[in-house]
Motif scaffolding. Structure first.
Motif, PDB file in Angstrom:
ATOM      1  N   LEU A  44       8.571   6.039   4.867  1.00  0.00           N
ATOM      2  CA  LEU A  44       7.014   5.949   4.830  1.00  0.00           C
ATOM      3  C   LEU A  44       6.405   6.434   3.586  1.00  0.00           C
ATOM      4  CD1 LEU A  44       6.205   7.860   8.210  1.00  0.00           C
ATOM      5  CD2 LEU A  44       5.951   5.462   7.869  1.00  0.00           C
ATOM      6  N   LYS A  45       7.199   7.218   2.775  1.00  0.00           N
ATOM      7  CA  LYS A  45       6.759   7.360   1.309  1.00  0.00           C
ATOM      8  C   LYS A  45       6.991   6.301   0.377  1.00  0.00           C
ATOM      9  CE  LYS A  45       8.724  12.348   0.833  1.00  0.00           C
ATOM     10  NZ  LYS A  45       9.778  12.811   0.246  1.00  0.00           N
ATOM     11  N   ASN A  46       8.129   5.481   0.742  1.00  0.00           N
ATOM     12  CA  ASN A  46       8.286   4.178   0.019  1.00  0.00           C
ATOM     13  C   ASN A  46       7.098   3.078   0.387  1.00  0.00           C
ATOM     14  OD1 ASN A  46      10.343   5.015  -1.740  1.00  0.00           O
ATOM     15  ND2 ASN A  46      11.773   4.651  -0.199  1.00  0.00           N
ATOM     16  N   ARG A  50       4.204   1.605  -2.017  1.00  0.00           N
ATOM     17  CA  ARG A  50       4.196  -0.151  -2.181  1.00  0.00           C
ATOM     18  C   ARG A  50       2.773  -0.582  -1.787  1.00  0.00           C
ATOM     19  NH1 ARG A  50       9.950   0.138  -0.135  1.00  0.00           N
ATOM     20  NH2 ARG A  50       8.923  -0.446   1.776  1.00  0.00           N
ATOM     21  N   ASP A  51       2.248   0.065  -0.948  1.00  0.00           N
ATOM     22  CA  ASP A  51       0.932  -0.163  -0.321  1.00  0.00           C
ATOM     23  C   ASP A  51      -0.364   0.041  -1.713  1.00  0.00           C
ATOM     24  OD1 ASP A  51       2.075  -0.808   2.062  1.00  0.00           O
ATOM     25  OD2 ASP A  51       0.744   0.719   2.995  1.00  0.00           O
ATOM     26  N   ILE A  52       0.061   1.242  -2.243  1.00  0.00           N
ATOM     27  CA  ILE A  52      -1.005   1.485  -3.168  1.00  0.00           C
ATOM     28  C   ILE A  52      -0.761   0.649  -4.557  1.00  0.00           C
ATOM     29  CG2 ILE A  52      -1.454   3.354  -4.803  1.00  0.00           C
ATOM     30  CD1 ILE A  52      -2.241   3.741  -2.018  1.00  0.00           C
ATOM     31  N   VAL A  53       0.502   0.337  -4.725  1.00  0.00           N
ATOM     32  CA  VAL A  53       0.849  -0.652  -5.804  1.00  0.00           C
ATOM     33  C   VAL A  53       0.297  -2.103  -5.554  1.00  0.00           C
ATOM     34  CG1 VAL A  53       2.497  -1.686  -7.090  1.00  0.00           C
ATOM     35  CG2 VAL A  53       2.724   0.634  -6.724  1.00  0.00           C
ATOM     36  N   LEU A  54       0.337  -2.616  -4.298  1.00  0.00           N
ATOM     37  CA  LEU A  54      -0.194  -3.691  -4.052  1.00  0.00           C
ATOM     38  C   LEU A  54      -1.524  -4.051  -4.072  1.00  0.00           C
ATOM     39  CD1 LEU A  54       0.347  -6.735  -3.262  1.00  0.00           C
ATOM     40  CD2 LEU A  54       0.487  -5.902  -0.594  1.00  0.00           C
ATOM     41  N   MET A  55      -2.262  -2.829  -3.751  1.00  0.00           N
ATOM     42  CA  MET A  55      -3.653  -2.581  -3.660  1.00  0.00           C
ATOM     43  C   MET A  55      -4.174  -3.059  -5.094  1.00  0.00           C
ATOM     44  SD  MET A  55      -4.540   0.301  -1.199  1.00  0.00           S
ATOM     45  CE  MET A  55      -6.278   0.426  -1.454  1.00  0.00           C
ATOM     46  N   LYS A  56      -3.738  -2.193  -6.168  1.00  0.00           N
ATOM     47  CA  LYS A  56      -3.898  -2.312  -7.392  1.00  0.00           C
ATOM     48  C   LYS A  56      -3.722  -3.638  -8.119  1.00  0.00           C
ATOM     49  CE  LYS A  56      -5.469  -0.042 -11.280  1.00  0.00           C
ATOM     50  NZ  LYS A  56      -6.821   0.439 -11.281  1.00  0.00           N
ATOM     51  N   LEU A  57      -2.628  -4.323  -7.747  1.00  0.00           N
ATOM     52  CA  LEU A  57      -2.253  -5.677  -8.177  1.00  0.00           C
ATOM     53  C   LEU A  57      -3.160  -6.605  -7.707  1.00  0.00           C
ATOM     54  CD1 LEU A  57       1.666  -5.511  -7.776  1.00  0.00           C
ATOM     55  CD2 LEU A  57       0.513  -5.566  -9.884  1.00  0.00           C
ATOM     56  N   VAL A 113       3.546  10.586  -7.942  1.00  0.00           N
ATOM     57  CA  VAL A 113       3.341   9.477  -9.229  1.00  0.00           C
ATOM     58  C   VAL A 113       4.662   8.975  -9.372  1.00  0.00           C
ATOM     59  CG1 VAL A 113       3.193  10.039 -11.477  1.00  0.00           C
ATOM     60  CG2 VAL A 113       1.581  11.303 -10.206  1.00  0.00           C
ATOM     61  N   ASN A 114       5.753   9.615  -9.214  1.00  0.00           N
ATOM     62  CA  ASN A 114       7.159   8.934  -9.544  1.00  0.00           C
ATOM     63  C   ASN A 114       7.449   7.611  -8.642  1.00  0.00           C
ATOM     64  OD1 ASN A 114       9.593   8.763 -10.720  1.00  0.00           O
ATOM     65  ND2 ASN A 114      10.238   9.665  -9.066  1.00  0.00           N
ATOM     66  N   ASN A 115       7.100   8.085  -7.091  1.00  0.00           N
ATOM     67  CA  ASN A 115       7.222   6.890  -6.225  1.00  0.00           C
ATOM     68  C   ASN A 115       6.498   5.768  -6.549  1.00  0.00           C
ATOM     69  OD1 ASN A 115       9.302   8.233  -4.681  1.00  0.00           O
ATOM     70  ND2 ASN A 115       7.757   9.141  -3.253  1.00  0.00           N
ATOM     71  N   VAL A 116       5.211   6.011  -7.037  1.00  0.00           N
ATOM     72  CA  VAL A 116       4.268   4.756  -7.129  1.00  0.00           C
ATOM     73  C   VAL A 116       4.586   4.171  -8.425  1.00  0.00           C
ATOM     74  CG1 VAL A 116       1.938   4.139  -7.958  1.00  0.00           C
ATOM     75  CG2 VAL A 116       2.231   5.970  -6.089  1.00  0.00           C
ATOM     76  N   ASN A 117       5.052   4.906  -9.452  1.00  0.00           N
ATOM     77  CA  ASN A 117       5.550   4.193 -10.829  1.00  0.00           C
ATOM     78  C   ASN A 117       6.945   3.567 -10.617  1.00  0.00           C
ATOM     79  OD1 ASN A 117       3.280   5.111 -11.960  1.00  0.00           O
ATOM     80  ND2 ASN A 117       4.441   6.797 -12.903  1.00  0.00           N
ATOM     81  N   ARG A 118       7.633   4.307  -9.679  1.00  0.00           N
ATOM     82  CA  ARG A 118       9.027   3.296  -9.403  1.00  0.00           C
ATOM     83  C   ARG A 118       8.911   2.173  -8.705  1.00  0.00           C
ATOM     84  NH1 ARG A 118      12.474   4.261  -5.312  1.00  0.00           N
ATOM     85  NH2 ARG A 118      11.242   5.801  -4.432  1.00  0.00           N
TER      86      ARG A 118
END
Length: 297
Positions: A44-46, A50-57, A113-118
């Motif tokens: 769920l963390k991952n 990924r959801d947050i990164v996709l939203m930004k992209l 922060v690390n998970n999102v950046n990763r």
């Protein structure tokens, strides 16, 4: 391995279904309160990262406000300090506040922060003390008793409520294409640190940012009727009626109050989602059906 025709058609359908939402919400700000089981399970963390990164992209501006109650309790237990609660709020003396800051502002915040950046994002962690983001005032609890003429005032220590939000630092990070990850710690006029409920912080930040949506991730499926069916598409009047007849009760009441305050304060809509479902945020935002409870003003 290639998809079969049926699976490929389903994937294409999901992608095309998301296009109107991507177009509609591009450039809009979304405040997501992240907590509960979604923060404790690696899958769920991952999926959340990924959801947050996709939203930004795709052009959205996600802002994450996180909790961390279980992690605080774990560290307190390791150092031999008992966790005490009054009306669901942690009694926070000076030593406990040091642990809260260490866990929320350090361990939990930096892990997110690390998970999102990763996963390809550009996240920056901060607490409400950074840039004078969250000014707090001490929260007191009063209890009425037939034996007492005046209500009893209970001091629960460094527990606060939001006095004001100065979102300048958050707006700067958004404009510079970063993803703000915020720990709900505020600072009082006395310079003391205060632990604040993450739902409340998320709601107030959503108001100040004039966010398109406030999303509260929980450990429940959302607001249920008395037969256990999920309710959605509710307005403030309908929600109040559900509170009055006892359909909404217990632990759901504070989240509902937070959602109502946000939509009354100008946020376009609030969503209460089951954070135990992988990619819950994307499913709610990018599909016609969604999976949670939507509340409008």
């Amino acid at each position: 391995m290639a998809l079969d025709a049926q699976a490929a058609t389903q994937v294409a359908h999901v992608l095309t279904e998301s296009l109107p939402y991507i177009r509609r919400f591009s450039g809009k700000t979304f405040v997501i309160k992240y907590g509960g089981n979604a923060m404790e399970n690696d899958e769920l963390k991952n999926s959340f990262a990924r959801d947050i990164v996709l939203m930004k992209l795709v052009g959205f501006n996600p802002v994450v406000v996180h909790g961390g109650g279980p992690q605080i309790s774990q560290l307190l237990k390791r150092i031999g300090k008992e966790s005490r609660f009054v009306d669901g709020m942690r009694v926070t003396d000076s030593e406990t506040m040091d642990v809260v800051e260490m866990v929320l502002g350090g361990q939990v915040n930096k892990e997110i922060v690390n998970n999102v950046n990763r996963h390809g994002g550009r996240a920056v962690g901060l607490t409400g003390k950074d840039g004078d983001l969250i000014r707090a005032r001490k929260l007191t609890i009063s209890r009425k008793s037939p034996e007492l003429e005046a209500p009893e005032i209970i001091d629960i220590g460094h527990v606060g409520e939001v006095a004001s939000i100065d979102a300048a630092i958050v707006n700067t990070l958004i404009q510079d294409d970063f993803i703000p990850i915020i720990a709900p710690i505020g600072v009082g006029n006395d310079g003391e640190s205060y632990n604040i409920n993450a739902d409340l912080v998320a709601g107030k930040i959503a108001e100040v940012l004039n966010a398109e949506k406030l999303i509260l991730l929980t450990d429940t499926t959302g607001v249920l009727d008395q037969e256990g069916h999920l309710l959605t598409g509710l307005d403030a009047r309908q929600v109040q009626a559900l509170i009055d007849d006892g359909t909404i009760h217990g632990g759901m009441l504070p989240k509902i109050a937070c959602a109502l305050d946000a939509v009354r304060g100008g946020v376009k809509a609030a969503h209460i989602l089951d954070g135990r479902i992988e990619h819950a945020v994307l499913v709610e935002l990018f599909t016609d059906a969604g999976i949670g409870t939507l509340i409008r003003g």
